[in-house]
Write a protein that holds these residues in place. Structure first.
Motif, short mmCIF file in Angstrom:
data_model
loop_
_atom_site.label_atom_id
_atom_site.label_comp_id
_atom_site.label_asym_id
_atom_site.label_seq_id
_atom_site.Cartn_x
_atom_site.Cartn_y
_atom_site.Cartn_z
N SER A 148 12.08 21.22 -92.29
CA SER A 148 10.98 21.25 -93.26
C SER A 148 9.91 20.24 -92.85
CB SER A 148 11.49 20.94 -94.67
OG SER A 148 12.02 22.09 -95.28
N LYS A 149 10.36 19.04 -92.45
CA LYS A 149 9.42 18.02 -92.01
C LYS A 149 8.68 18.46 -90.75
CE LYS A 149 11.07 13.93 -92.38
NZ LYS A 149 11.86 12.70 -92.11
N ALA A 150 9.42 19.02 -89.79
CA ALA A 150 8.81 19.49 -88.55
C ALA A 150 7.85 20.65 -88.82
CB ALA A 150 9.89 19.92 -87.56
N ASN A 151 8.24 21.55 -89.71
CA ASN A 151 7.37 22.68 -90.03
C ASN A 151 6.10 22.20 -90.72
OD1 ASN A 151 7.17 25.54 -89.70
ND2 ASN A 151 7.36 25.75 -91.91
N GLY A 152 6.21 21.09 -91.46
CA GLY A 152 5.02 20.49 -92.05
C GLY A 152 4.05 20.02 -90.98
N VAL A 153 4.58 19.39 -89.92
CA VAL A 153 3.73 18.95 -88.82
C VAL A 153 3.07 20.14 -88.13
CG1 VAL A 153 3.70 17.77 -86.58
CG2 VAL A 153 5.09 16.86 -88.45
N ILE A 154 3.87 21.18 -87.88
CA ILE A 154 3.34 22.36 -87.20
C ILE A 154 2.25 23.02 -88.04
CG2 ILE A 154 3.96 24.70 -86.46
CD1 ILE A 154 6.65 23.49 -85.53
N ASN A 155 2.48 23.11 -89.33
CA ASN A 155 1.45 23.69 -90.19
C ASN A 155 0.23 22.78 -90.30
OD1 ASN A 155 2.19 26.36 -91.75
ND2 ASN A 155 4.09 25.24 -91.46
N PRO A 172 3.18 15.99 -96.37
CA PRO A 172 3.81 15.68 -97.66
C PRO A 172 4.63 16.84 -98.21
CG PRO A 172 1.57 14.86 -97.64
CD PRO A 172 1.72 15.67 -96.38
N ALA A 173 4.18 18.09 -98.01
CA ALA A 173 4.93 19.24 -98.51
C ALA A 173 6.30 19.33 -97.86
CB ALA A 173 4.15 20.52 -98.27
N GLY A 174 6.39 18.96 -96.57
CA GLY A 174 7.68 18.93 -95.90
C GLY A 174 8.60 17.88 -96.50
N PHE A 175 8.06 16.70 -96.78
CA PHE A 175 8.85 15.64 -97.41
C PHE A 175 9.28 16.05 -98.83
CE2 PHE A 175 6.83 13.07 -94.10
CZ PHE A 175 7.89 12.26 -93.71
N ILE A 176 8.38 16.70 -99.55
CA ILE A 176 8.71 17.15 -100.91
C ILE A 176 9.83 18.19 -100.87
CG2 ILE A 176 7.82 18.44 -102.90
CD1 ILE A 176 5.11 17.08 -102.37
N GLY A 177 9.73 19.14 -99.89
CA GLY A 177 10.79 20.13 -99.76
C GLY A 177 12.13 19.49 -99.42
N GLU A 178 12.10 18.44 -98.60
CA GLU A 178 13.32 17.73 -98.24
C GLU A 178 13.88 16.95 -99.42
OE1 GLU A 178 14.62 14.17 -95.10
OE2 GLU A 178 12.73 15.25 -94.83
N ARG A 179 13.01 16.39 -100.24
CA ARG A 179 13.45 15.53 -101.35
C ARG A 179 13.89 16.33 -102.57
NH1 ARG A 179 15.15 13.50 -105.09
NH2 ARG A 179 14.73 11.48 -106.06
N PHE A 180 13.13 17.35 -102.95
CA PHE A 180 13.40 18.07 -104.20
C PHE A 180 13.99 19.47 -103.99
CE2 PHE A 180 9.97 15.08 -105.23
CZ PHE A 180 10.55 14.41 -106.30
N GLY A 181 14.13 19.87 -102.74
CA GLY A 181 14.67 21.19 -102.45
C GLY A 181 13.56 22.18 -102.14
N ARG A 182 13.83 23.07 -101.21
CA ARG A 182 12.80 24.00 -100.76
C ARG A 182 12.44 25.03 -101.82
NH1 ARG A 182 16.01 24.75 -95.00
NH2 ARG A 182 15.32 22.78 -94.04
N ARG A 183 13.43 25.56 -102.52
CA ARG A 183 13.15 26.62 -103.50
C ARG A 183 12.28 26.11 -104.64
NH1 ARG A 183 15.80 29.48 -107.97
NH2 ARG A 183 17.38 27.88 -108.09
N LEU A 184 12.60 24.95 -105.19
CA LEU A 184 11.80 24.40 -106.28
C LEU A 184 10.38 24.12 -105.80
CD1 LEU A 184 11.46 23.22 -109.11
CD2 LEU A 184 12.35 21.03 -108.23
#
Length: 444
Positions: free
Chosen positions: A163-170, A307-319
């Motif tokens: 998720s973090k890496a995909n955030g960088v790529i995006n 930040p969206a990658g970190f948020i997905g990692e912290r709170f879960g991707r689905r939420l």
């Protein structure tokens, strides 16, 4: 566990080049197709083929249908192939020059239109034929190119960091979007050919840099093709048969997730396809300036991808995805009531935050539906299968609505949110796709 930032940014650089050309394509190809139609108010001395929004939407989507079958096939093929330069690079280095050449040929074909018969196909069949051939080659080459480029991310990055890496790529893709929207697009008002030349050059340079700086990881002997059940992998070539590689207890979740991705891309791609047309017709801005308005969404997307990658990692991707759907959908409803460029600019700026939450976390969710590392390309292909099906149908569906309401381009801000709502409902059935437990061997 630490992310390899250098490799991640290099893969992102390849995605940057891809996004530059897509931004130019989506912004100006609908202009070329519709200019000269009675319901379309183009500015300047633009030449075009005079098609209505429905036909334009069909053309913008129909060539993607071939890519729907190519994407998962290329993912599987690139999983299995072995060459001295790796599994992914043979596809990348072959498709990129073809895409660049075809990209430049499209405005050249438009330049062959006889000004006396602007807005007609009957008297410009040669120009229209060349345009459609170039567009088809471009779209097919980009389909071959895209899955191998994106598959490099899970090749290089372990599951918990994706998720973090995909955030960088995006983030890098967002920069490409901005280059297209705020830089190259403005050149359209000077010469319609200039943005296409610039986009082609950036695409080639970005992928060349990726190849020079980033080596594909070595593949363990256990991932050689002969160690797999070939029949099972071959079944994944078909859109539905590909689900047979998923354990039965996870299939409903994957169906729901890919369905949600489909619906969200119908909304996003439909709005993106006709936004330039909306801005020209409803707001009265020039064709070159119109993409810069949409580029405001790209600015906030860039600011929020990591930040969206970190948020997905912290709170879960689905939420995280669900919050993004609500934010984007409700914001687009407000866009329907906008009456000037400033108001729509604010709406688009907010929408970028929502799309980052969605886009950064959906690909890792699809990839992590599987526990089999040898099928990373296959699951990447399935992700792009869902997104490309949505992209294929979105322009036609949005264009039909526009024509049903008398060439009213404002309706894209009602059709889009409706599909986001359906996507939110589909996400309630998703139970699989969060990050896996770390594999120490993969980190080394």
């Amino acid at each position: 566990m630490k992310l390899n930032w250098k490799k991640t940014f290099m893969v992102g650089n390849g995605f940057l080049g891809i996004m530059v050309v897509w931004q130019i394509y989506n912004a100006f190809v609908p202009i070329f197709l519709q200019t000269g139609h009675p319901g379309f108010a183009s500015s300047g001395n633009i030449l075009g083929f005079g098609l209505n929004a429905t036909t334009t939407g069909a053309i913008m989507g129909i060539d993607n249908l071939a890519a729907i079958f190519i994407l998962p096939m290329i993912g599987i093929w690139s999983d299995r192939i072995r060459t001295p330069i790796g599994r992914r690079y043979p596809f990348i280095l072959t498709a990129a020059p073809l895409a660049a050449l075809a990209f430049i040929l499209m405005p050249i074909a438009v330049g062959l239109i006889n000004p006396e018969y602007n807005g007609t196909i009957a008297n410009n069949t040669g120009a229209f034929s060349l345009f459609m051939i170039a567009a088809s080659v471009f779209l097919l080459a980009m389909a071959v190119l895209r899955t191998p480029v994106i598959s490099l991310m899970p090749d290089l990055i372990p599951s918990p960091l994706r998720s973090k890496a995909n955030g960088v790529i995006n983030f890098m893709g967002g920069i490409g979007f901005i280059i297209g929207a705020f830089g190259l697009a403005l050149l359209f008002d000077i010469n319609t050919l200039y943005p296409f030349i610039g986009g082609a050059v950036i695409l080639i340079l970005a992928l060349a840099l990726l190849f020079i700086t980033t080596k594909e990881p070595a593949i363990a002997e256990s991932t050689q093709p002969e160690d797999h059940q070939i029949s099972e992998e071959e079944q994944a070539v078909g859109a539905l048969k590909g689900f047979s590689v998923v354990p039965p207890k996870y299939r409903r979740s994957l169906f729901a997730l890919l369905g949600a991705i489909f619906l969200m891309f119908v909304a996003y791609e439909g709005i993106g396809t006709f936004f330039t047309s909306y801005a020209v017709n409803e707001l009265g801005v020039s064709e070159g300036l119109a993409p810069t308005l949409f580029g405001l969404a790209g600015v906030t997307f860039i600011l929020f991808t990591i930040p969206a990658g970190f948020i997905g990692e912290r709170f879960g991707r689905r939420l995280t995805i669900n919050v993004g759907i609500l934010l984007f959908g409700l914001d687009m409803v407000l866009g329907y009531f906008a009456t000037n460029a400033t108001q729509i600019g604010i709406v688009l700026a907010i929408s970028g935050f929502g799309w980052a939450l969605i886009n950064v976390n959906t690909l890792p969710m699809v990839i992590d539906t599987s526990d089999d590392k040898s099928l990373l390309g296959t699951y990447t292909g399935l992700y792009y299968l869902a997104s490309q099906v949505g992209a294929a149908f979105a322009p036609l569906m949005m264009g039909t609505v526009i024509d049903l309401f008398g060439s009213n381009f404002r309706t894209i801000f009602l059709s889009g949110p409706a599909f986001f709502l359906f996507g939110l409902l589909a996400m309630t059935l998703v139970t699989r796709g969060e990050a896996h437990t770390a594999d120490p061997a993969a980190i080394k």
